[in-house]
Design a protein around this motif. Structure first.
Motif, mmCIF file in Angstrom:
data_model
loop_
_atom_site.group_PDB
_atom_site.id
_atom_site.type_symbol
_atom_site.label_atom_id
_atom_site.label_comp_id
_atom_site.label_asym_id
_atom_site.label_seq_id
_atom_site.Cartn_x
_atom_site.Cartn_y
_atom_site.Cartn_z
ATOM 1 N N VAL A 187 0.856 -1.186 0.000
ATOM 2 C CA VAL A 187 0.000 0.000 0.000
ATOM 3 C C VAL A 187 0.890 1.233 0.000
ATOM 4 C CG1 VAL A 187 -1.798 1.300 1.206
ATOM 5 C CG2 VAL A 187 -1.770 -1.205 1.361
ATOM 6 N N SER A 207 -1.680 -0.942 -4.878
ATOM 7 C CA SER A 207 -2.705 -0.366 -4.017
ATOM 8 C C SER A 207 -2.272 1.025 -3.592
ATOM 9 C CB SER A 207 -2.925 -1.249 -2.777
ATOM 10 O OG SER A 207 -3.929 -0.720 -1.945
ATOM 11 N N TRP A 219 -9.136 4.971 -1.446
ATOM 12 C CA TRP A 219 -8.272 3.792 -1.372
ATOM 13 C C TRP A 219 -8.740 2.785 -2.418
ATOM 14 C CZ3 TRP A 219 -6.949 1.062 3.923
ATOM 15 C CH2 TRP A 219 -5.898 0.160 3.718
ATOM 16 N N ASP A 220 -8.028 2.765 -3.543
ATOM 17 C CA ASP A 220 -8.357 1.853 -4.648
ATOM 18 C C ASP A 220 -9.844 1.895 -5.002
ATOM 19 O OD1 ASP A 220 -5.718 1.105 -4.582
ATOM 20 O OD2 ASP A 220 -6.062 -0.756 -3.482
#
Length: 288
Positions: A187, A207, A219-220
């Protein structure tokens, strides 16, 4: 996973000063110290992870001056393991944040005075300690890497890959002076400008969690508005707090919605100076 978080990042003392014009030419200005705090994205992320309840170890450097001792002491009071914060025979780095009175721009000016903790590549002893520290983790535990502590990213990656750790890269504000290999990250936490830079360079990792101004984060594709509008999300401090809190949630196996909820709750505690966040202040005597 054992719920452990290792944060490799910048440590510094942060001084916030309010600057007011004292002459018509603006050549001379008067400054008033507003606060003196534990600083550096690594410190903020580590305190956030510990605040969530993760067993948190901070990997970094401070100087052998009184400031370095004060930083280690305050982090320990916040339940951060400082056994991997190495001592370097020089002054600890400082961050000076100037706030204009009356306000001139939308953001504050930030000056970084390099020293042990920020601006100096880690010493060889740090790499050995990083390997030893991460070897005590279990698969699924989390490494948070803050780009503002220069050097070591490829080594952190190899250590984390060998141990099957999750890796959260804190890239806010995004560094424009270097190219980063993010293929090893799980991430990336980045601001809007950094997200645009990643997209333009074609280096989008698997990500991405983007902090969107004062509005919230994405977030994505999962967009989560900020529950409060006074969290100063444009600052590097709050990006680090969100990254540390999310890392702690991931380390204990939470899903993304739960991780984001925990991150917002941690940011709110930080804004209110509650719990560990109320113990991050330093006194003038700590600079002597």
């Amino acid at each position: 996973m054992s719920g452990r978080v290792v944060v490799a990042g910048a440590l510094a003392v942060e001084e916030t000063v309010r600057v007011e014009h004292a002459s018509a030419s603006s050549m001379q200005r008067r400054a008033h110290r507003e606060s003196l705090d534990v600083g550096g994205a690594g410190a903020w992320a580590a305190v956030a992870a510990a605040d969530v309840g993760a067993r948190t170890c901070c990997l970094g450097e401070v100087g052998t001056d009184p400031v370095g001792a004060a930083l280690r002491r305050q982090l320990a009071r916040a339940d951060v393991d400082v056994s991997s914060v190495m001592l370097r025979p020089e002054l600890t780095s400082r961050i000076v944040r100037t706030v204009a009175d009356p306000p001139v721009t939308a953001s504050d000016d930030v000056l970084v005075l390099p020293g042990a903790g920020v601006g100096c590549p880690p010493g060889e002893a740090v790499y050995r300690r990083a390997r030893d520290t991460m070897s005590t983790c279990e698969p699924g535990d989390v490494l948070v890497w803050d780009w503002s502590w220069p050097g070591g990213s490829s080594l952190w990656a190899s250590f984390a890959a060998d141990l099957d750790l999750q890796v959260v890269a804190l890239l806010s504000p995004y560094p424009t002076w270097t190219e980063l290999d993010l293929s090893w990250t799980d991430v990336v936490v980045v601001d809007e400008a950094g997200m645009a830079a990643l997209a333009d360079a074609g280096h989008l990792p698997g990500s991405v969690c983007t902090v969107v101004g004062q509005q919230g984060l994405s977030w994505d594709g999962m967009v989560v508005p900020a529950p409060r509008t006074d969290l100063s999300l444009v600052s590097q401090r709050y990006h680090a707090i969100l990254a540390g809190a999310m890392a702690a949630s991931l380390a204990r196996g939470d899903d993304r919605p739960a991780a984001v909820d925990q991150a917002w709750a941690t940011a709110a505690r930080a804004a209110a100076g509650a719990g560990a966040w109320g113990r991050m202040g330093l006194g003038p005597e700590d600079l002597q």
